[in-house]
Motif scaffolding. Structure first.
Motif, PDB file in Angstrom:
ATOM      1  N   ALA B  45     109.250 115.316 104.909  1.00  0.00           N
ATOM      2  CA  ALA B  45     110.750 116.185 104.737  1.00  0.00           C
ATOM      3  C   ALA B  45     110.615 117.434 105.020  1.00  0.00           C
ATOM      4  O   ALA B  45     111.372 117.907 105.495  1.00  0.00           O
ATOM      5  CB  ALA B  45     110.755 115.898 103.116  1.00  0.00           C
ATOM      6  N   GLN B 119     108.433 115.250  94.634  1.00  0.00           N
ATOM      7  CA  GLN B 119     107.855 114.091  95.372  1.00  0.00           C
ATOM      8  C   GLN B 119     106.556 113.566  94.661  1.00  0.00           C
ATOM      9  O   GLN B 119     105.681 114.468  94.379  1.00  0.00           O
ATOM     10  CB  GLN B 119     107.389 114.438  96.919  1.00  0.00           C
ATOM     11  CG  GLN B 119     106.968 113.258  97.802  1.00  0.00           C
ATOM     12  CD  GLN B 119     107.961 112.391  98.149  1.00  0.00           C
ATOM     13  OE1 GLN B 119     108.972 112.475  98.606  1.00  0.00           O
ATOM     14  NE2 GLN B 119     107.671 110.912  97.350  1.00  0.00           N
ATOM     15  N   SER B 166     112.193 112.169  94.420  1.00  0.00           N
ATOM     16  CA  SER B 166     111.666 111.431  95.635  1.00  0.00           C
ATOM     17  C   SER B 166     110.267 110.398  95.123  1.00  0.00           C
ATOM     18  O   SER B 166     109.245 111.223  95.037  1.00  0.00           O
ATOM     19  CB  SER B 166     111.681 111.991  96.964  1.00  0.00           C
ATOM     20  OG  SER B 166     110.894 111.212  97.788  1.00  0.00           O
ATOM     21  N   TYR B 228     114.469 107.953 104.293  1.00  0.00           N
ATOM     22  CA  TYR B 228     114.225 109.363 103.661  1.00  0.00           C
ATOM     23  C   TYR B 228     115.229 110.389 104.677  1.00  0.00           C
ATOM     24  O   TYR B 228     115.927 111.325 103.983  1.00  0.00           O
ATOM     25  CB  TYR B 228     112.939 109.731 103.472  1.00  0.00           C
ATOM     26  CG  TYR B 228     112.569 111.052 102.708  1.00  0.00           C
ATOM     27  CD1 TYR B 228     113.575 111.190 101.750  1.00  0.00           C
ATOM     28  CD2 TYR B 228     111.200 111.465 102.774  1.00  0.00           C
ATOM     29  CE1 TYR B 228     113.028 112.314 100.728  1.00  0.00           C
ATOM     30  CE2 TYR B 228     110.825 112.397 101.744  1.00  0.00           C
ATOM     31  CZ  TYR B 228     111.826 112.957 100.759  1.00  0.00           C
ATOM     32  OH  TYR B 228     111.536 113.907  99.818  1.00  0.00           O
ATOM     33  N   LEU B 232     117.765 113.330 103.167  1.00  0.00           N
ATOM     34  CA  LEU B 232     117.527 114.655 103.589  1.00  0.00           C
ATOM     35  C   LEU B 232     118.764 115.179 104.310  1.00  0.00           C
ATOM     36  O   LEU B 232     119.140 116.438 103.844  1.00  0.00           O
ATOM     37  CB  LEU B 232     116.196 114.851 104.230  1.00  0.00           C
ATOM     38  CG  LEU B 232     114.837 114.374 103.359  1.00  0.00           C
ATOM     39  CD1 LEU B 232     113.807 114.471 104.451  1.00  0.00           C
ATOM     40  CD2 LEU B 232     114.595 115.513 102.351  1.00  0.00           C
TER      41      LEU B 232
END
Lengths: 274, 274
Positions: B45, B119, B166, B228, B232
């Motif tokens: 990320a 996360q 997440s 993901y 994002l």
């Protein structure tokens, strides 16, 4: 908030000593101050249960300086340098008796107990970090979950034992009731009550809650303990929450409830109540 | 599980650098092993967001040896011997600038950020203890709640900022879907997403989840990061969850939803979605 103001002359009907019915109760308590409402309620429950003839042990997590954070130190026999796979590491440590002494002691206390009470303040809709760390570490692979553990949701390691979640919270009752903005308390507690306690096979009772905990005056404390006394008297006789056991009849292999099993109109967490 | 296998030549449509749209993102990450899936996704990320021109900071709670347990040491200026009332003590420490340096630094990072990503692996249906301790300590009285804080559920201290949860979990998707035995993931995350992040005024996005995390092979990791990446790319453009703001029109003074405001058929947590 007042200190424990119970009058020892008072006794609720259900708490009459009965040696034949004597049981073992573990109270896990989580508040940093020994003069807190949480600590008072823990002391109150221990007194009540002992007067009823039960044996009581208390895991006072702050007093024990419980290690909240699960990390590599939890698995001292693990080969140094290996990537930490928590499930595999804890399953292996459990199987080889190499979990740390603090974790093994708590697992023994859980096995020893006929009932477990969790006493804590609701912080951000959940247990305080120290109690979350007790769950994260004590409910290890092998003991609680994984291929070598007993089947979850019905036949787990703690089957036959009772569980009572006892919380205090600063919010008022309506804000944690069915239409309350914080969400209904039973739903906030679902991951704990169903996903952890019932997962391990325990018979879980309705939670006990003391609202408006920041502003409790002596009369409020007396009312709270009177309500708690009645719940403690029913600890071994109350009907547990009717969680649905994990059977092939009820759930698919992917652990989804089979079509048509639910009570009409139920959704979400409610699906898992018979 | 594989290590971060992103190819730097790949770039999703939404992640094209745009200096005019550069924002600040804080990632709070919670796993004990720097080679874990959690750590890989955090690194992924950060790389993605930086390539898109954003500024990224990471609070890696294990690497920081974050103090998980809220206790009296959190309020060093408190009179010794006083009973610890967490709300009063943290409100006072916040107002007088005497919260501990670690907590003040995290509050500054939250204010600095335009978006916050949490996360973590789902342990017992919730955040790991170290992350619960970050919530318990950083979201202090005065900053997050209490009479001196900004009004909750809409106008809080972090209003205008975005939040993305997440998670990775060992369970399969069906067991955390609408009929799954562990309970639907959005409901498990409700106390975090609604009760904490939206409570502070953040615009909360749908969670991103990687299931079957214990058995992820390289193809599974590529699929997870592809998913993901798309999320994002929409971090600042996706429609947030339509949580209901706390207004007199919607809620009573006791913070219960007024009769008839809900969407037909909704109950429990669902009442608080418009």
């Amino acid at each position: 908030m007042t200190e424990n103001s119970t009058t020892s002359g008072e006794r609720a009907p259900g708490s009459v000593p009965d040696p034949a019915g004597a049981r073992r109760v573990l109270i896990v308590s989580a508040h940093p101050d020994p003069r807190s409402l949480t600590a008072s309620l823990t002391g109150f429950a221990a007194d009540e249960l002992r007067r009823a003839g039960h044996e009581v042990r208390i895991s006072d997590l702050y007093a024990m300086k419980w290690k909240a954070v699960l990390d590599a130190d939890d698995f001292p026999s693990r080969p140094a340098g290996d990537r930490l796979d928590v499930m595999a590491a804890s399953e292996h440590a459990y199987a080889t008796g190499t979990l740390t002494a603090d974790v093994r002691a708590e697992q023994e206390r859980l096995r020893w107990a006929d009932a477990v009470i969790l006493q804590f303040p609701l912080w951000w809709g959940a247990v305080p970090a120290i109690l979350k760390g007790w769950l994260d570490r004590v409910l290890s692979g092998g003991f609680a979950y994984g291929e070598n553990a007993k089947p979850p949701y019905g036949e787990g390691e703690l089957a036959g034992r009772r569980a009572l979640v006892s919380v205090t919270h600063g919010a008022g009752s309506p804000s944690l009731a069915a239409r309350g903005i914080h969400g209904p308390l039973p739903e906030l507690l679902f991951p704990l009550q169903h996903g952890a306690l019932f997962f391990l096979g325990m018979s879980v009772l309705e939670p006990f809650a003391v609202p408006d905990a920041a502003d409790l005056d002596p009369a409020g404390y007396r009312a709270a303990t009177a309500g708690y006394r009645a719940r403690l008297a029913g600890l071994f006789t109350e009907q547990p929450l009717p969680y649905r056991r994990l059977t092939d009849e009820e759930y698919t292999r992917e652990l989804a409830l089979r079509p048509g099993r639910e009570r009409p109109g139920s959704t979400g967490f409610g699906l898992h109540l018979r």
